[in-house]
Design an enzyme around this catalytic site. Structure first.
Site, PDB file in Angstrom:
ATOM      1  N   LEU A  68       0.824  -1.206   0.000  1.00  0.00           N
ATOM      2  CA  LEU A  68       0.000   0.000   0.000  1.00  0.00           C
ATOM      3  C   LEU A  68       0.860   1.259   0.000  1.00  0.00           C
ATOM      4  O   LEU A  68       0.460   2.292  -0.531  1.00  0.00           O
ATOM      5  CB  LEU A  68      -0.920   0.015   1.227  1.00  0.00           C
ATOM      6  CG  LEU A  68      -2.016  -1.056   1.283  1.00  0.00           C
ATOM      7  CD1 LEU A  68      -2.731  -0.994   2.617  1.00  0.00           C
ATOM      8  CD2 LEU A  68      -3.003  -0.859   0.145  1.00  0.00           C
ATOM      9  N   GLY A  69       2.023   1.197   0.628  1.00  0.00           N
ATOM     10  CA  GLY A  69       2.883   2.372   0.690  1.00  0.00           C
ATOM     11  C   GLY A  69       4.239   2.025   1.272  1.00  0.00           C
ATOM     12  O   GLY A  69       4.399   1.033   1.979  1.00  0.00           O
ATOM     13  N   GLY A  83       7.865   3.827   3.167  1.00  0.00           N
ATOM     14  CA  GLY A  83       8.438   4.975   3.845  1.00  0.00           C
ATOM     15  C   GLY A  83       9.879   4.699   4.199  1.00  0.00           C
ATOM     16  O   GLY A  83      10.435   3.644   3.879  1.00  0.00           O
ATOM     17  N   GLY A  84      10.498   5.656   4.880  1.00  0.00           N
ATOM     18  CA  GLY A  84      11.892   5.503   5.223  1.00  0.00           C
ATOM     19  C   GLY A  84      12.139   4.394   6.218  1.00  0.00           C
ATOM     20  O   GLY A  84      13.224   3.820   6.259  1.00  0.00           O
ATOM     21  N   VAL A 143       3.914  -0.774   4.263  1.00  0.00           N
ATOM     22  CA  VAL A 143       2.563  -1.177   4.654  1.00  0.00           C
ATOM     23  C   VAL A 143       1.985  -2.053   3.552  1.00  0.00           C
ATOM     24  O   VAL A 143       2.005  -1.692   2.371  1.00  0.00           O
ATOM     25  CB  VAL A 143       1.655   0.047   4.893  1.00  0.00           C
ATOM     26  CG1 VAL A 143       0.245  -0.407   5.257  1.00  0.00           C
ATOM     27  CG2 VAL A 143       2.223   0.900   6.013  1.00  0.00           C
ATOM     28  N   LYS A 160       1.763  -3.312   8.862  1.00  0.00           N
ATOM     29  CA  LYS A 160       2.933  -2.449   8.795  1.00  0.00           C
ATOM     30  C   LYS A 160       4.170  -3.224   9.227  1.00  0.00           C
ATOM     31  O   LYS A 160       4.228  -3.764  10.327  1.00  0.00           O
ATOM     32  CB  LYS A 160       2.730  -1.235   9.689  1.00  0.00           C
ATOM     33  CG  LYS A 160       3.915  -0.283   9.652  1.00  0.00           C
ATOM     34  CD  LYS A 160       3.630   0.937  10.490  1.00  0.00           C
ATOM     35  CE  LYS A 160       4.823   1.878  10.463  1.00  0.00           C
ATOM     36  NZ  LYS A 160       4.591   3.076  11.262  1.00  0.00           N
ATOM     37  N   ASP A 177       1.614  14.116  16.398  1.00  0.00           N
ATOM     38  CA  ASP A 177       1.931  14.341  14.977  1.00  0.00           C
ATOM     39  C   ASP A 177       0.643  14.489  14.177  1.00  0.00           C
ATOM     40  O   ASP A 177       0.421  13.811  13.178  1.00  0.00           O
ATOM     41  CB  ASP A 177       2.778  13.185  14.434  1.00  0.00           C
ATOM     42  CG  ASP A 177       3.441  13.541  13.098  1.00  0.00           C
ATOM     43  OD1 ASP A 177       3.495  14.744  12.754  1.00  0.00           O
ATOM     44  OD2 ASP A 177       3.887  12.628  12.389  1.00  0.00           O
TER      45      ASP A 177
END
Length: 754
Positions: free
Chosen positions: A435-436, A438-439, A443, A457, A554
């Protein structure tokens, strides 16, 4: 035979005809009769076996009478139902497709409703091999029948990318089963939104009944052109038939044997119909072939003649009624069968010990190989178990179990998944499930064994010093049960790094819908206000959480997800902190995202719930202006949206920076009150800001404020708005994150991959 056919009201469509794949009749020997003497055997390329017949006197009774259209050689039931195939228990017939098309204003442009039913006295019923199918976007269809049968389908999609070829699960395509023994059905079809928000790529909805195995969903064509309606109609007509079950009468075999008109002939047996409507069919006994409904229709099969060159028997084949026998010449032993002992010559016993020894040797070798493979498999499995146990302990598994056992059942929702469960759910973490990225995490989309769709995740790194805090956050977050908070179902600790299992939210982030034009169609003023209220309510709930308040830390539009009906869900608790009830703040290292970060928290490192209020104020400013939290002018000078918004309010320039759609749709008093609330949230000192509960109450109150829009009172300054929209741009990385986003936290209890 009698057929009844009628058209329903404009908002009803019946899907009786399905477009078909022409099949052939089961193979029958050329010498075997299939019809009554003197009757036509076929129409076109379709054989017509008794009890069916063409014309009066050629069928078992009037219900099995068919008609042949001599002009086009089509076999018909009644006047217009084309028969493509007749088998031992089924017919495949033609069908038509119903559709409704809309114009850009939502009015019905064209439609083709159709409804057909077989009357109760006919020997047919709709087979459960059929499926009720609905194709389109923004469409609803239902099918009803006898015995209170009712089923419905709903299809939706926000873009052509939502649709997946081969999947018929609600995105562009929906299928529903029908029960056995259905004698008639009725369907209705409507639009859930008049196609106004999907008209640009899909203006029509289609419904039909047809054989499931012959329908393959290939996605949505561009059907704004009427010619494509014909295309879809012809494609389904050429490949999808309707299947009918048929049976003799309404008595079962036991009852029918006692009647004078029992249909099964000599050398045949009776089979009860499984449709639940009674009736029976006939079949030739094993070893016989032909038509079991005709006198002397089942004839003995000469197996010896049908299998020349002794393919059944090794030496001699002797045909018997319904079977055959094999024999051996004088002096030979054995059963004579090719698949048995065969015929053994008198001297053959001299070599039996050789065969026996070879068989023993081969068996021993195979056993040795199997034993070695099994032993290696066991060693590998044991090592895998040991590695997973090591990771489980390393990632705090024993601590989690201890906390669960000593919490009096209050953390039962914290499910600990096994590595095998999540590996299976993601098809071994296949690339097409991502799905995605990141650093620090990836996911995946996964489907659990109970068919729940989840987001999994998988972190890239782990900080062992944060294990206890990670376990605490998992236990707390799994207890959160709020409709506007992405739910954490549990975690897996058997991998090198912990894996977190979240509720799956399908429509991306609020950031994408505000800044990447995803929300251009639906993100009106009322929906912006609703999302603001939903997010504020969720944050207020977290701040007042009964067991231990949670500060999100956040809050930003990229951490607000939207589900399939655009309900807001707060996500990403990787930076969150738990605040004991007897404390008002905690001292932490500063984490957050540039543009949203509370300046007081940045200066003092004292984290309070008012830090979330400041960040939420920036999100409200985004919703009002459509600008990004860090805006960049043409001379590459960066501005902070929070400061720019407060300056605009203080200098009476609010309406020059508001989004044009907000100006068109929001009334003057609502916009002024909303702007004042944003300004209060963005106060430099936390003690001057309202609480999230007060923010939620004020936002809810805005729904009751009425009045005319600002643009209707003052006129929208199009030139100023165009200049503003050209002036500010914000760079993003390939994952839609602002470049200053801080994602250095290792133990992430959040949905997004960053």
């Amino acid at each position: 035979m009698e057929l009844k056919q009628m058209n329903l009201l404009p908002y009803q469509i019946a899907c009786f005809y399905a477009c078909v794949l022409v099949l052939t009749l089961a193979t029958v020997q050329n010498t075997t009769n299939v019809t009554k003497p003197g009757c036509v055997k076929q129409c076109g390329n379709v054989m017509v076996p008794y009890p069916f017949g063409i014309g009066s006197g050629c069928a078992y009774d009037w219900g099995f009478e068919l008609r042949c259209n001599t002009s086009n050689q089509k076999l018909l039931i009644g006047s217009n139902i084309v028969v493509y195939n007749i088998s031992d228990a089924e017919l495949r017939i033609s069908n038509s497709i119903g559709w409704r098309c809309y114009n850009s204003s939502g009015a019905v442009h064209s439609e083709s409703p159709a409804w057909t039913t077989f009357i109760e006295s006919l020997p047919y019923s709709f087979s459960s091999l059929n499926r009720f199918t609905l194709v389109g976007c923004d469409d609803y269809g239902s099918i009803t029948g006898p015995n209170n049968f009712e089923s419905s389908c709903n299809v939706s999609c926000t873009s052509i990318r939502d649709v997946t070829e081969g999947e018929c699960m609600g995105k562009g395509c929906c299928q529903k089963q029908i029960p056995k023994g259905l004698k008639y059905y009725n369907t209705t079809m409507s639009s859930t939104g008049n196609h106004t928000h999907v008209w640009s790529f899909n203006s029509c909805g289609f419904a039909f009944l047809g054989e499931a195995d012959h329908f393959h969903f290939r996605g949505l064509p561009d059907i704004a052109d009427d010619r494509n309606v014909d295309y879809l109609y012809e494609r389904i007509k050429a490949s999808v038939p309707i299947v009918l079950d048929w049976a003799i009468g309404s008595l079962n075999c036991t009852q029918a044997l006692k009647t004078e008109d029992y249909a099964c002939s000599e050398n045949s047996h009776c089979i009860d119909s499984d449709t639940g409507l009674g009736g029976y069919r006939c079949s030739c006994n094993p070893g016989y072939q032909g038509n079991p409904y005709l006198n002397q229709g089942c004839q003995d099969i000469d197996e010896c003649a049908d299998h020349p060159n002794n393919s059944l028997c090794e030496k001699m084949c002797i045909n018997t009624p319904g079977s055959y026998n094999c024999s051996c010449p004088h002096g030979y032993t054995g059963d004579g069968k090719k698949d048995g002992r065969g015929c053994i010559a008198p001297y053959h016993h001299q070599f039996r010990w050789i065969k026996f020894s070879a068989a023993i040797g081969a068996g021993a070798f195979i056993s040795l190989v199997v034993g070695i493979v099994w032993f290696c498999f066991r060693i590998r499995k044991r090592k895998l178990i040991e590695v997973r146990e090591k990771f489980f302990q390393q990632n705090g598994g024993l601590l989690l179990k201890h906390r669960i056992s000593t919490n009096d059942g209050s953390v039962k929702a914290a499910k600990v998944f096994t590595a095998e469960e999540l590996k299976k759910a993601t098809n071994n973490y296949a690339n097409d499930k991502i799905l995605g990225r990141g650093g620090h995490a990836i996911v995946y989309r996964g489907v659990l064994s109970d068919n729940r769709v989840v987001a999994i995740k998988k972190s890239r790194i782990v900080d062992e010093s944060q294990i206890e805090q990670f376990i605490n956050e998992v236990l707390i977050l799994t207890q959160i049960n709020h409709r506007n908070v992405v739910r954490l179902f549990g975690c897996c600790l058997e991998d090198e790094v912990p894996l977190l299992v979240y509720e799956y939210v399908s429509e991306g982030t609020l950031y994408e819908h505000i800044h990447n034009q995803r929300g251009a169609g639906w993100l009106n003023w009322q929906n912006r206000l609703r999302i603001s209220i939903e997010t504020a309510t969720a944050l207020a709930y977290l701040h007042s959480f009964a067991s231990m308040p949670i500060i999100h830390r956040d809050v930003k539009s990229a951490n607000i997800l939207l589900d399939n009906v655009y309900t807001a869900k707060v996500a990403d608790f990787g930076a969150s902190r738990l605040i004991p009830l007897d404390q008002t703040h905690v001292a932490t290292s500063v984490l957050g995202t540039s543009g949203y970060l509370d300046p007081e928290y940045f200066r003092t490192s004292q984290l309070t719930d008012k830090s979330d209020v400041y960040s939420f104020g920036v999100v409200l400013a985004e919703l009002l202006t459509g600008l990004k939290p860090i805006i960049r002018s043409r001379n590459d000078e960066q501005k902070n949206l929070a400061d720019y918004f407060v300056w605009s309010v203080d200098n009476n320039r609010l309406f020059q920076i508001l989004d044009r759609r907000v100006l068109r749709e929001g009334n003057l008093e609502q916009l002024q009150q909303m702007a004042e609330l944003v300004k209060n949230c963005l106060q430099l000192h936390g003690e001057d800001r309202p609480t999230m509960k007060e923010v939620a109450i004020q936002l809810e109150g805005l729904r009751k404020v009425t009045g005319v829009s600002w643009s209707n009172q003052h006129g929208l300054e199009e030139n100023n708005q165009d200049e503003l929209s050209d002036l500010y741009t914000v760079p993003m990385d390939s994952y839609g994150n602002t470049p200053n986003s801080d994602s250095s936290r290792v133990m992430h209890c959040r949905y997004s991959p960053s």
